[in-house]
Scaffold this motif. Sequence first.
Motif, PDB file in Angstrom:
ATOM      1  N   PRO B 390     -15.103  -0.297   4.449  1.00  0.00           N
ATOM      2  CA  PRO B 390     -15.139  -0.217   5.918  1.00  0.00           C
ATOM      3  C   PRO B 390     -15.107   1.232   6.389  1.00  0.00           C
ATOM      4  CG  PRO B 390     -13.346  -1.641   5.142  1.00  0.00           C
ATOM      5  CD  PRO B 390     -13.895  -0.950   3.948  1.00  0.00           C
ATOM      6  N   PRO B 391     -15.662   1.476   7.568  1.00  0.00           N
ATOM      7  CA  PRO B 391     -15.675   2.836   8.110  1.00  0.00           C
ATOM      8  C   PRO B 391     -14.263   3.415   8.168  1.00  0.00           C
ATOM      9  CG  PRO B 391     -16.967   1.367   9.497  1.00  0.00           C
ATOM     10  CD  PRO B 391     -16.287   0.514   8.478  1.00  0.00           C
ATOM     11  N   GLY B 392     -14.156   4.700   7.917  1.00  0.00           N
ATOM     12  CA  GLY B 392     -12.872   5.385   8.057  1.00  0.00           C
ATOM     13  C   GLY B 392     -11.879   5.127   6.945  1.00  0.00           C
ATOM     14  N   GLN B 407     -14.834  -6.089   3.786  1.00  0.00           N
ATOM     15  CA  GLN B 407     -13.839  -5.709   4.790  1.00  0.00           C
ATOM     16  C   GLN B 407     -12.473  -6.368   4.572  1.00  0.00           C
ATOM     17  OE1 GLN B 407     -15.291  -4.470   8.280  1.00  0.00           O
ATOM     18  NE2 GLN B 407     -13.218  -3.737   8.659  1.00  0.00           N
ATOM     19  N   ASN B 408     -12.477  -7.703   4.334  1.00  0.00           N
ATOM     20  CA  ASN B 408     -11.203  -8.434   4.272  1.00  0.00           C
ATOM     21  C   ASN B 408     -10.354  -8.112   3.044  1.00  0.00           C
ATOM     22  OD1 ASN B 408     -12.869  -9.652   2.509  1.00  0.00           O
ATOM     23  ND2 ASN B 408     -12.757 -11.709   3.413  1.00  0.00           N
ATOM     24  N   CYS B 409     -10.932  -7.384   2.034  1.00  0.00           N
ATOM     25  CA  CYS B 409     -10.130  -6.958   0.886  1.00  0.00           C
ATOM     26  C   CYS B 409      -9.251  -5.770   1.245  1.00  0.00           C
ATOM     27  CB  CYS B 409     -11.016  -6.550  -0.286  1.00  0.00           C
ATOM     28  SG  CYS B 409     -12.180  -7.810  -0.796  1.00  0.00           S
ATOM     29  N   PHE B 410      -9.606  -5.099   2.351  1.00  0.00           N
ATOM     30  CA  PHE B 410      -8.905  -3.870   2.689  1.00  0.00           C
ATOM     31  C   PHE B 410      -7.880  -4.134   3.797  1.00  0.00           C
ATOM     32  CE2 PHE B 410     -12.824  -2.645   0.749  1.00  0.00           C
ATOM     33  CZ  PHE B 410     -12.506  -1.546  -0.032  1.00  0.00           C
ATOM     34  N   THR B 411      -6.588  -4.192   3.394  1.00  0.00           N
ATOM     35  CA  THR B 411      -5.541  -4.415   4.385  1.00  0.00           C
ATOM     36  C   THR B 411      -5.106  -3.097   5.013  1.00  0.00           C
ATOM     37  OG1 THR B 411      -4.024  -4.373   2.533  1.00  0.00           O
ATOM     38  CG2 THR B 411      -4.627  -6.533   3.377  1.00  0.00           C
ATOM     39  N   ASP B 412      -5.358  -2.022   4.272  1.00  0.00           N
ATOM     40  CA  ASP B 412      -4.951  -0.710   4.750  1.00  0.00           C
ATOM     41  C   ASP B 412      -6.173   0.199   4.664  1.00  0.00           C
ATOM     42  OD1 ASP B 412      -3.601   1.506   5.485  1.00  0.00           O
ATOM     43  OD2 ASP B 412      -2.115   1.445   3.859  1.00  0.00           O
ATOM     44  N   ASN B 413      -6.269   1.179   5.546  1.00  0.00           N
ATOM     45  CA  ASN B 413      -7.431   2.066   5.410  1.00  0.00           C
ATOM     46  C   ASN B 413      -7.164   3.293   4.553  1.00  0.00           C
ATOM     47  OD1 ASN B 413      -5.945   3.460   7.194  1.00  0.00           O
ATOM     48  ND2 ASN B 413      -7.509   3.557   8.818  1.00  0.00           N
ATOM     49  N   ILE B 415      -6.234   4.047   0.560  1.00  0.00           N
ATOM     50  CA  ILE B 415      -6.025   3.499  -0.779  1.00  0.00           C
ATOM     51  C   ILE B 415      -5.473   4.633  -1.642  1.00  0.00           C
ATOM     52  CG2 ILE B 415      -7.104   2.273  -2.707  1.00  0.00           C
ATOM     53  CD1 ILE B 415      -7.438   0.846   0.030  1.00  0.00           C
ATOM     54  N   GLN B 416      -4.264   4.402  -2.182  1.00  0.00           N
ATOM     55  CA  GLN B 416      -3.568   5.462  -2.917  1.00  0.00           C
ATOM     56  C   GLN B 416      -4.238   5.753  -4.252  1.00  0.00           C
ATOM     57  OE1 GLN B 416      -1.280   7.160  -1.501  1.00  0.00           O
ATOM     58  NE2 GLN B 416      -0.982   5.815   0.283  1.00  0.00           N
ATOM     59  N   ASP B 417      -3.998   6.963  -4.781  1.00  0.00           N
ATOM     60  CA  ASP B 417      -4.472   7.333  -6.111  1.00  0.00           C
ATOM     61  C   ASP B 417      -4.068   6.261  -7.129  1.00  0.00           C
ATOM     62  OD1 ASP B 417      -5.459   9.902  -5.296  1.00  0.00           O
ATOM     63  OD2 ASP B 417      -3.374  10.590  -5.195  1.00  0.00           O
ATOM     64  N   GLY B 418      -5.010   5.895  -7.992  1.00  0.00           N
ATOM     65  CA  GLY B 418      -4.689   4.969  -9.083  1.00  0.00           C
ATOM     66  C   GLY B 418      -4.662   3.504  -8.695  1.00  0.00           C
ATOM     67  N   ALA B 419      -4.963   3.173  -7.446  1.00  0.00           N
ATOM     68  CA  ALA B 419      -4.881   1.779  -7.009  1.00  0.00           C
ATOM     69  C   ALA B 419      -6.143   0.995  -7.383  1.00  0.00           C
ATOM     70  CB  ALA B 419      -4.671   1.723  -5.501  1.00  0.00           C
ATOM     71  N   THR B 420      -5.994  -0.330  -7.417  1.00  0.00           N
ATOM     72  CA  THR B 420      -7.131  -1.207  -7.679  1.00  0.00           C
ATOM     73  C   THR B 420      -7.219  -2.236  -6.567  1.00  0.00           C
ATOM     74  OG1 THR B 420      -6.847  -0.928 -10.050  1.00  0.00           O
ATOM     75  CG2 THR B 420      -8.109  -2.854  -9.345  1.00  0.00           C
ATOM     76  N   ILE B 421      -8.397  -2.424  -6.028  1.00  0.00           N
ATOM     77  CA  ILE B 421      -8.576  -3.387  -4.935  1.00  0.00           C
ATOM     78  C   ILE B 421      -9.430  -4.540  -5.445  1.00  0.00           C
ATOM     79  CG2 ILE B 421      -9.535  -3.755  -2.623  1.00  0.00           C
ATOM     80  CD1 ILE B 421      -7.226  -1.890  -2.446  1.00  0.00           C
TER      81      ILE B 421
END
Lengths: 419, 421
Positions: B390-392, B407-413, B415-421
């Motif tokens: 998603p934008p931004g 879009q719906n996989c992203f709860t936060d805009n 994503i921290q280093d090392g994270a997996t979505i």
Amino acid sequence: MKLKPRTLAMILAGGRVDDLTVLTFHRPKSAVPFGGFARVIDFPLSNLMNSGLDRVAILSQYRSYSLINHIGIGAAWEMIGRYRGISVLPPYIGYGNSQWYRGSSDAVYQNLDFVQYINPEQLLILSGDHIYRMDYREIINYHREKDADLTMACIKVPMREAHRFGLADIDEEDGDLGGRVLRYREKPENPEFNWASLTVFCFKPTVLYKILEANIKEDASYEFGRDIIPRMMNENLRVYGYKFRGYWGYTRTIEEYWQTNMDLLGPDPKIKFADWNIRTNMEHRGIGDCQPLKIGDNARISDSLIYNGCIIEGEVEHSILFPGTHVEKGARVKDSVLFFKNVVGKEAKLDKVISDVNTTFGRGVRIGTEGKPGPKEASVIGWNNFIKADTIIGSKCIVYPALASEKIPKQVESGEVVR
Amino acid sequence: MNNQEDTLVLLLAGGVGSRLNILVQTRAKPAVPFAGLYRIIDFSLSNVMNSGMRHVGVLTQYKPLSLMRHLGTGEPWDFTGRSRGIKILPPSTGFRDSDWYKGTADAIRQNLNFVRAHPSKEILILSGDHIYEMDLYALVEFHRSKKADITIGMMIVPQSQIHQFGTGITNDEGRIVEWEEKPKVPRTNLASMGIYVFNYDYLLKLLAEDKAMVDFGMHLIPRAITRDNVFAYPFEGYWRDVGTIQAYWEANMDLLKDDPEISPENWGIRPNLESEQLLADRIPARFTSGSRVNRSMISAGCVIEGEVVNSVLSPGVKVGPGSIIRDSIIMHDCSIEEGAKIDLAIMDKRVKIGKGSVIGKGEKKDIPNSKYPDHLYTGITLIGKEAEIPPGTVIGRNCIINPWCKQNCFTDNVIQDGATI
């Protein structure tokens, strides 16, 4: 028999067009490269493919090798199969009177046995010389709806240029779509109407057969525009005009050819190239063997189309580069069209140049009249030339193909021809 | 070009290549795109073509669909014609025993009917996993001149990597006298490239000896060395396994060097122009007047309005105005919208990066991926096929965005280093 093609398309690809000079010394106009990877004939061929028409014949006469090589087996346009195919029809020696094609309609006449064997419901005759996108199904549908003997696609041109074309006076029978052709004039000195023929003709075959026979018997000239259409008008046959409103690129002179190429560029190009779905034969000149375009550290590219296989280390502005062209460090290419496998040496500057395949520009070569006032016109360099370092060539020059490099003077004034 | 009528080629293309993570979620390793236009297997196939061999069997097992589509009739590599052919050999059920391939040798054992249908002097076994250029005809000539039973293509690799390979100790004439498979304490730096030439009859005999021997490197080669003529063919040149994300990224970056050791075009490597990417339908790459590109490879069909530095772009990538791509590999038809910043990423096909998103934010390249710390640990962020960012959105280092994340996989805009979505 349902699969049997109802339409046979014949592409007139025989001509050479003198005004394109060195570009057509070794190939017919239809095989002239265009658009950074394709050939002019790819446009009608891809239009046919995109229109679902896949029984095609190509009438070729002048220096056919490049064209035949390009067509290959027709696989690039999906024209192989039980009822799909491209047949190249060259002139041939027959029993009795055999001759070269004496004109566009003679080329079809001499192949009537082929046409009658396929026995199509309509015969679509196209020029292999133009840059445009058209869904031929629309003109065919219109032709059938009108039960016409001939339907010709026309485009409105400015009145001052109209004298160069075959012109139709189309009535308002179907408004924007088209109408009956009331009058037809081939390249008149003083045009009265300005729907120009695109050389896209849809014929009722049985009618065309008769007209061709009469033309061969009674006339001394055998051209669709000059002879066949006027004859059909005289006989009061059902001739319709289909009004085309898309882009139509004419490439009959060097300046037109250059301009049509430039219509691919700019922020809002006139030719929406990516949407046209143009296919070419990737085996011709080994385009399929190219790796992606490679761009060096100090390269600058703006407003250009560049294909795989190029290496850009210098500057390219408002230009079109075909596969395998190398622009070395410090070189600059502006407003130019460079065909396959050119090398632009270090510090060389090309300004409005059309260069045929396999030409090398040595270090510091300058072509064009950049920075100088006055009109600038394209210089054209024939294929397989080596232009020695520091050579200076003006604008509107022509360099013949494959010259020994000492034959090219160190300084060529604008407008000169080097042969 | 030689006409190598007498060598049958078997290409092992079943490898999972699991360390390539989401790049192999939908395809086998040989089918992973490489160098913009190619897939990894194109290198082996083109080497075979350029060496004049005419019959190839491709042994597949893991997710073979995109591989099968890619191979097609084999026409791009000149494998069509009366005396030529390429066949896909998947595992199959038989009258008595049927099983998945249990190893490299087992795969060939299960396809003996194919081998018997193509009598030849030698059988050349290759892997479809590697990036290299090799004259395989020279290898076969060497094999013949040594009157060997087996010849193994081998190369010198750095001491630090040798533990991943089968290694051989040779005598003065090049004969292998000892074999160690993936040694912990290596005694040599000569590593097997997984390229074997076998005499035809010899291989049939060897395979028949003991069905429990399912792997060349583990079982058959060590046994053969003790009693038969096994030679090492020394290979010098560029060769990469690209079995890890880091190696895959490095090999792509090698393309961009000055006078690179790797050049698919000069090597005569052919892609399949007609497979689903439809390279043949692409127009030249378009560069607008605001674009800026340095040290990169750009494929046909790309539209570049922004900035691209030190990156490899497959066909059809759109780089919007004001966006920047750096040190990245972007696959087919990705779309990078206005103002997005991409640093050190590998993007699978048809990913969409929304306006102003940042991929590879910050300098903490040493925080490994928390789920796959041994896959991603150098800062590379992976974005799966057809994901839509998603934008931004701001994504850190060593992240994995799984294929088809929308879009719906992203709860936060963020994503921290090392994270997996």
